[in-house]
Scaffold this motif. Structure first.
Motif, PDB file in Angstrom:
ATOM      1  N   ALA A 287       0.838  -1.205   0.000  1.00 37.01           N
ATOM      2  CA  ALA A 287       0.000   0.000   0.000  1.00 37.01           C
ATOM      3  C   ALA A 287       0.872   1.253   0.000  1.00 37.01           C
ATOM      4  CB  ALA A 287      -0.929  -0.002   1.204  1.00 37.01           C
ATOM      5  N   ALA A 288       1.997   1.204   0.711  1.00 36.48           N
ATOM      6  CA  ALA A 288       2.893   2.362   0.767  1.00 36.48           C
ATOM      7  C   ALA A 288       3.494   2.657  -0.598  1.00 36.48           C
ATOM      8  CB  ALA A 288       3.994   2.117   1.795  1.00 36.48           C
ATOM      9  N   VAL A 289       3.852   1.630  -1.345  1.00 34.32           N
ATOM     10  CA  VAL A 289       4.402   1.843  -2.695  1.00 34.32           C
ATOM     11  C   VAL A 289       3.377   2.557  -3.569  1.00 34.32           C
ATOM     12  CG1 VAL A 289       5.285   0.738  -4.781  1.00 34.32           C
ATOM     13  CG2 VAL A 289       5.952  -0.141  -2.541  1.00 34.32           C
ATOM     14  N   HIS A 290       2.123   2.116  -3.497  1.00 37.21           N
ATOM     15  CA  HIS A 290       1.060   2.781  -4.262  1.00 37.21           C
ATOM     16  C   HIS A 290       0.898   4.243  -3.823  1.00 37.21           C
ATOM     17  CE1 HIS A 290      -0.587  -0.391  -6.738  1.00 37.21           C
ATOM     18  NE2 HIS A 290      -0.658  -1.216  -5.708  1.00 37.21           N
ATOM     19  N   ASP A 291       0.866   4.450  -2.501  1.00 34.68           N
ATOM     20  CA  ASP A 291       0.558   5.779  -1.982  1.00 34.68           C
ATOM     21  C   ASP A 291       1.680   6.778  -2.223  1.00 34.68           C
ATOM     22  OD1 ASP A 291      -1.753   4.591  -1.140  1.00 34.68           O
ATOM     23  OD2 ASP A 291      -1.586   5.189   0.959  1.00 34.68           O
ATOM     24  N   GLU A 292       2.905   6.295  -2.317  1.00 31.09           N
ATOM     25  CA  GLU A 292       4.037   7.191  -2.528  1.00 31.09           C
ATOM     26  C   GLU A 292       4.296   7.472  -4.004  1.00 31.09           C
ATOM     27  OE1 GLU A 292       7.089   7.017   1.064  1.00 31.09           O
ATOM     28  OE2 GLU A 292       7.042   5.116  -0.024  1.00 31.09           O
ATOM     29  N   SER A 293       3.534   6.827  -4.894  1.00 31.73           N
ATOM     30  CA  SER A 293       3.696   7.072  -6.329  1.00 31.73           C
ATOM     31  C   SER A 293       2.931   8.333  -6.712  1.00 31.73           C
ATOM     32  CB  SER A 293       3.164   5.885  -7.136  1.00 31.73           C
ATOM     33  OG  SER A 293       3.829   4.691  -6.776  1.00 31.73           O
ATOM     34  N   PRO A 294       3.607   9.322  -7.307  1.00 37.04           N
ATOM     35  CA  PRO A 294       2.918  10.576  -7.650  1.00 37.04           C
ATOM     36  C   PRO A 294       1.860  10.410  -8.722  1.00 37.04           C
ATOM     37  CG  PRO A 294       5.144  10.525  -8.571  1.00 37.04           C
ATOM     38  CD  PRO A 294       5.029   9.353  -7.666  1.00 37.04           C
ATOM     39  N   THR A 295       2.041   9.410  -9.599  1.00 34.01           N
ATOM     40  CA  THR A 295       1.057   9.111 -10.643  1.00 34.01           C
ATOM     41  C   THR A 295       0.925   7.605 -10.767  1.00 34.01           C
ATOM     42  OG1 THR A 295       2.698   9.012 -12.428  1.00 34.01           O
ATOM     43  CG2 THR A 295       1.711  11.183 -11.935  1.00 34.01           C
ATOM     44  N   ALA A 296      -0.152   7.167 -11.412  1.00 38.78           N
ATOM     45  CA  ALA A 296      -0.332   5.726 -11.631  1.00 38.78           C
ATOM     46  C   ALA A 296       0.787   5.172 -12.503  1.00 38.78           C
ATOM     47  CB  ALA A 296      -1.688   5.480 -12.288  1.00 38.78           C
ATOM     48  N   GLU A 297       1.235   5.969 -13.486  1.00 38.90           N
ATOM     49  CA  GLU A 297       2.277   5.511 -14.410  1.00 38.90           C
ATOM     50  C   GLU A 297       3.625   5.343 -13.709  1.00 38.90           C
ATOM     51  OE1 GLU A 297      -1.113   7.059 -16.296  1.00 38.90           O
ATOM     52  OE2 GLU A 297       0.245   8.098 -14.907  1.00 38.90           O
ATOM     53  N   ALA A 298       3.830   6.092 -12.618  1.00 34.69           N
ATOM     54  CA  ALA A 298       5.114   6.034 -11.908  1.00 34.69           C
ATOM     55  C   ALA A 298       5.175   4.900 -10.881  1.00 34.69           C
ATOM     56  CB  ALA A 298       5.377   7.370 -11.211  1.00 34.69           C
ATOM     57  N   THR A 299       4.107   4.132 -10.737  1.00 29.94           N
ATOM     58  CA  THR A 299       4.064   3.056  -9.746  1.00 29.94           C
ATOM     59  C   THR A 299       5.181   2.040  -9.978  1.00 29.94           C
ATOM     60  OG1 THR A 299       1.661   3.284  -9.578  1.00 29.94           O
ATOM     61  CG2 THR A 299       2.633   1.254  -8.725  1.00 29.94           C
ATOM     62  N   ASP A 300       5.885   1.688  -8.918  1.00 31.58           N
ATOM     63  CA  ASP A 300       6.987   0.719  -9.007  1.00 31.58           C
ATOM     64  C   ASP A 300       6.401  -0.693  -8.924  1.00 31.58           C
ATOM     65  OD1 ASP A 300       9.247  -0.832  -8.815  1.00 31.58           O
ATOM     66  OD2 ASP A 300      10.232   0.417  -7.318  1.00 31.58           O
ATOM     67  N   TRP A 301       5.926  -1.186 -10.069  1.00 25.42           N
ATOM     68  CA  TRP A 301       5.280  -2.493 -10.082  1.00 25.42           C
ATOM     69  C   TRP A 301       6.254  -3.637  -9.806  1.00 25.42           C
ATOM     70  CZ3 TRP A 301       0.385  -3.451  -9.467  1.00 25.42           C
ATOM     71  CH2 TRP A 301      -0.550  -2.467  -9.794  1.00 25.42           C
ATOM     72  N   ARG A 302       7.521  -3.459 -10.132  1.00 20.58           N
ATOM     73  CA  ARG A 302       8.500  -4.516  -9.831  1.00 20.58           C
ATOM     74  C   ARG A 302       8.643  -4.714  -8.320  1.00 20.58           C
ATOM     75  NH1 ARG A 302      11.173  -6.566 -14.030  1.00 20.58           N
ATOM     76  NH2 ARG A 302      11.033  -5.423 -16.014  1.00 20.58           N
ATOM     77  N   GLN A 303       8.662  -3.620  -7.597  1.00 18.44           N
ATOM     78  CA  GLN A 303       8.733  -3.735  -6.136  1.00 18.44           C
ATOM     79  C   GLN A 303       7.449  -4.358  -5.594  1.00 18.44           C
ATOM     80  OE1 GLN A 303       9.482  -0.050  -4.086  1.00 18.44           O
ATOM     81  NE2 GLN A 303       9.584  -1.002  -2.077  1.00 18.44           N
ATOM     82  N   ILE A 304       6.297  -3.964  -6.141  1.00 26.41           N
ATOM     83  CA  ILE A 304       5.023  -4.534  -5.697  1.00 26.41           C
ATOM     84  C   ILE A 304       4.982  -6.024  -5.982  1.00 26.41           C
ATOM     85  CG2 ILE A 304       2.541  -4.565  -6.194  1.00 26.41           C
ATOM     86  CD1 ILE A 304       2.699  -1.518  -6.514  1.00 26.41           C
ATOM     87  N   LEU A 305       5.456  -6.427  -7.164  1.00 22.05           N
ATOM     88  CA  LEU A 305       5.481  -7.859  -7.502  1.00 22.05           C
ATOM     89  C   LEU A 305       6.387  -8.624  -6.542  1.00 22.05           C
ATOM     90  CD1 LEU A 305       4.819 -10.279  -9.242  1.00 22.05           C
ATOM     91  CD2 LEU A 305       6.592  -9.535 -10.867  1.00 22.05           C
ATOM     92  N   ALA A 306       7.533  -8.046  -6.212  1.00 18.80           N
ATOM     93  CA  ALA A 306       8.445  -8.712  -5.273  1.00 18.80           C
ATOM     94  C   ALA A 306       7.786  -8.887  -3.909  1.00 18.80           C
ATOM     95  CB  ALA A 306       9.736  -7.909  -5.144  1.00 18.80           C
ATOM     96  N   LEU A 307       7.062  -7.857  -3.455  1.00 22.29           N
ATOM     97  CA  LEU A 307       6.384  -7.937  -2.163  1.00 22.29           C
ATOM     98  C   LEU A 307       5.256  -8.972  -2.188  1.00 22.29           C
ATOM     99  CD1 LEU A 307       6.303  -4.123  -1.334  1.00 22.29           C
ATOM    100  CD2 LEU A 307       7.470  -5.885   0.019  1.00 22.29           C
ATOM    101  N   TYR A 308       4.496  -9.026  -3.282  1.00 16.11           N
ATOM    102  CA  TYR A 308       3.437 -10.035  -3.387  1.00 16.11           C
ATOM    103  C   TYR A 308       4.018 -11.446  -3.429  1.00 16.11           C
ATOM    104  CZ  TYR A 308      -0.810  -7.257  -3.908  1.00 16.11           C
ATOM    105  OH  TYR A 308      -1.889  -6.443  -3.668  1.00 16.11           O
ATOM    106  N   THR A 309       5.176 -11.600  -4.048  1.00 13.36           N
ATOM    107  CA  THR A 309       5.819 -12.918  -4.097  1.00 13.36           C
ATOM    108  C   THR A 309       6.190 -13.385  -2.697  1.00 13.36           C
ATOM    109  OG1 THR A 309       6.683 -12.446  -6.312  1.00 13.36           O
ATOM    110  CG2 THR A 309       7.724 -14.231  -5.083  1.00 13.36           C
ATOM    111  N   VAL A 310       6.714 -12.456  -1.888  1.00 12.15           N
ATOM    112  CA  VAL A 310       7.034 -12.795  -0.493  1.00 12.15           C
ATOM    113  C   VAL A 310       5.750 -13.059   0.285  1.00 12.15           C
ATOM    114  CG1 VAL A 310       8.083 -11.972   1.644  1.00 12.15           C
ATOM    115  CG2 VAL A 310       9.173 -11.459  -0.558  1.00 12.15           C
TER     116      VAL A 310
END
Length: 401
Positions: A287-310
């Motif tokens: 949730a923090a990765v989403h909330d700290e992204s200034p735009t939807a396009e800037a979302t760090d999906w690789r970090q989100i994927l890594a967190l979901y994998t864990v």
């Protein structure tokens, strides 16, 4: 904080004072609710008492006395105790009582719906009518559910005390789950015409904050509070003026609550390095990765994927896999996400839900298969019982025509 919100926070203290003195959790809880009802009727007219907590304890004690008087068989044995008012200036161990009440309301003999209902009434101070409205059931039905829950606790012989340490750790997980379920029902109502029930999200955050105050060293307690704050921070942007749902990718992020985000991020930053890491902390980090992204396009999906994998390794369940499929699609393309959904489709715990179908439709739309996506959105709309979600899904389908 309004005056009545402050009074609601007194409920655990008042109830704890009565149960510690008189026992009989079910009778004391009823007496506290009657005292709250009397306060709501009298205080706006006669003015607020100088000490609201003492007023509530005194009135609730009198209600207990009235109940004892009506029971002739116990009158001689109990009347003297029930009539005796608490000593003037007696201090209540509010923190201990709140935690004790949370554990008591989440007793393992109760079903999850009963745990939620009893927690909202005994700890949250909500009336039976308020809880019934929140869960869209008749007040009589909710009253029966709460009454059965109190009787089951009484039959189990549960005393007003914290469970032993070995049981406490296991029961804490149930307490966290109940608070999370209350929040989820408020944030995305499972049925009805409203997407959000702010009274439930606010109560869940209040309970999580209180629990964090009492169990400050537990990483998962901090993680849950962070998750609720970071998720609720987007609430102001989740609905349009007509009440329709606005997906995360289309939200006006200037409407997000920056103070809640900052608090949530601080909690995540402080707890993650300390380990061991649990599912609430991982969800909060996502949730923090989403909330700290200034735009939807800037979302760090690789970090989100890594967190979901864990997260999937720590707490495997089909909902986590469903969310990971979205992250996989964002990182590796929609075909990879759809392949993961195909593997998940055999799991009946998720495949029949509208969530599964809406995610599948979204990935099909990403892949350019608009005909299949349109069919998927319509099927997801058919499966949901939430009117705002239904309208949103049908709107998505209409855009593809």
């Amino acid at each position: 904080m309004t005056g009545w919100q402050a009074v609601r926070r007194l409920v655990p203290e008042v109830l704890g004072a009565l149960v510690r003195r008189y026992g009989q959790f079910d009778a004391c809880e009823d007496a506290v609710q009657e005292a709250l009802a009397e306060a709501a009727a009298q205080w706006p007219v006669r003015g607020w008492p100088e000490n609201p907590r003492a007023w509530l304890v005194t009135v609730a004690s009198r209600r207990l006395a009235d109940q004892v008087r009506s029971d002739a068989a116990r009158r001689r044995r109990e009347e003297a105790d029930a009539l005796r008012a608490p000593p003037a200036g007696a201090e209540v161990q509010a923190g201990d009582d709140t935690l004790t009440l949370l554990f008591l309301c989440c007793h393992p003999v109760l079903t999850a719906p009963s745990q939620i209902a009893l927690t909202l009434r005994a700890v949250g101070g909500l009336s039976t009518a308020e809880i019934a409205r929140a869960f869209l059931v008749p007040e009589a039905t909710m009253a029966q559910r709460i009454s059965r829950a109190k009787h089951r606790i009484k039959a189990a012989g549960a005393g007003f005390e914290l469970p032993p340490p070995a049981e406490q750790a296991a029961r804490l997980g149930v307490v966290l789950q109940v608070i999370y379920l209350v929040f989820n029902e408020g944030y995305t109502a499972t049925s009805g015409t409203r997407l959000v029930r702010a009274e439930l999200t606010a109560e869940a955050i209040r309970l999580a904050r209180e629990l964090h105050r009492l169990v400050r060293d537990d990483g998962e307690v901090a993680g849950l509070l962070a998750l609720l704050l970071l998720t609720d921070a987007r609430r102001g942007a989740r609905t349009a003026t007509d009440g329709s749902l606005v997906p995360l990718s289309e939200q006006d992020r200037t409407l997000w609550d920056t103070e809640a985000i900052a608090e949530g991020v601080t909690l995540v930053t402080d707890t993650l390095p300390k380990g061991p890491v649990g599912p609430y902390q991982l969800q909060a980090a996502i949730a923090a990765v989403h909330d700290e992204s200034p735009t939807a396009e800037a979302t760090d999906w690789r970090q989100i994927l890594a967190l979901y994998t864990v997260l999937e390794r720590v707490a495997p369940n089909p909902t986590v896999t469903l969310n990971r499929a979205v992250a996989v699609a964002e990182v590796h393309g929609p075909a990879a996400g759809l392949a993961l959904l195909d593997a998940l489709s055999a799991d009946e715990r998720i495949s029949a839900s509208h969530h599964f179908m809406s995610v599948r439709a979204h990935l099909l739309e990403m892949a350019g298969d608009h005909d299949a996506a349109r069919v998927g959105y319509r099927e997801a709309a058919r499966r949901t019982t939430s009117e705002p979600e239904k309208r949103h899904l049908l709107t998505r389908a209409a855009r593809l025509e």
